[in-house]
Design a protein around this motif. Structure first.
Motif: not given
Length: 241
Positions: A21-24, A199-218
């Motif tokens: 569901l989170a992926s969708c 939601f995107k920022a939370t998803y990035f952090v919880m899924n250990d996405s590359p650091a670029q993504f969660w900085v972008c989310g913030g």
């Protein structure tokens, strides 16, 4: 023992369902806030409240993100999200071009092939925007073919992609400030943007996405809050007196 196995199996199935569901939501959630704006432009035949520079930033960001994925294969969800967002931005551009052509008084045309920087991203037809995307993609495909083995290039590519994405709210922010108006925008629309970015920022952090993504989310959340403040300030319903 069997009961424990059944409980573990149910937990695994429940976790998998939540992940699915989170992926969708990640794939489609970024496009949903543009649905009411698309409908508003269709209804009013007015593009004043929407900056097509947002389309420029998101097209560049997501095209670069696809090449970043080729060099550093993170979640497939984020790749699919980029494809959906590219299609969404092209749909918004197509509608804006159609409305602007219908409202245009001058018969003078401006095209991508004119190579006139004064009219960059203010072209007269949708085909010019498609041509820009094709040339931009071809250029980065060539660079990636040459440099994709370089880890430094791949990380720089990812940083560049999310930098453009993080700045996507800036054109709208500046346009609102310049016009002293947020016509065509609503609190509901901006709250959808903000909720999606949280939601995107939370998803990035919880899924250990590359650091670029969660900085972008913030950064995106910060800009969303600034735009929401503008909507509340410029909307007559929220002004005192």
């Amino acid at each position: 023992m069997d009961i424990q196995l059944d409980i573990q199996k149910e937990d695994i199935e429940g976790t998998w369902t939540l992940q699915w569901l989170a992926s969708c939501v990640m794939v489609w959630g970024g496009a949903l806030p543009y649905v009411p704006q698309y409908q508003e432009i269709q209804r009013t035949s007015n593009t004043e409240g929407f900056s097509t520079r947002i389309c420029l930033l998101l097209l560049i960001a997501n095209i670069l993100r696809i090449f970043f994925w080729i060099g550093k294969q993170f979640e497939l969800t984020l790749l699919l999200q980029s494809v959906v967002m590219i299609v969404t931005m092209l749909a918004m551009l197509h509608l804006c071009c159609h409305v602007q052509q219908a409202n245009r008084v001058s018969t003078k045309q401006h095209h991508f092939t004119d190579l006139d920087l004064r009219y960059f991203w203010s072209w007269s037809s949708f085909e010019d925007y498609l041509l820009f995307c094709f040339v931009f993609t071809l250029l980065w495909a060539f660079l990636s073919l040459l440099l994709l083995d370089s880890g430094l290039f791949v990380e720089a590519l990812g940083s560049l992609a999310v930098l453009f994405e993080a700045m996507l709210g800036v054109p709208q922010l500046l346009k609102n400030f310049h016009n002293r108006s947020t016509r065509g925008m609503s609190v509901k629309m901006v709250l959808l943007w903000t909720a999606g970015d949280v939601f995107k920022a939370t998803y990035f952090v919880m899924n250990d996405s590359p650091a670029q993504f969660w900085v972008c989310g913030g950064v995106q959340i910060f800009i969303d809050v600034a735009i929401l403040t503008q909507v509340l300030y410029y909307n007559q319903d929220f002004k005192l007196g």
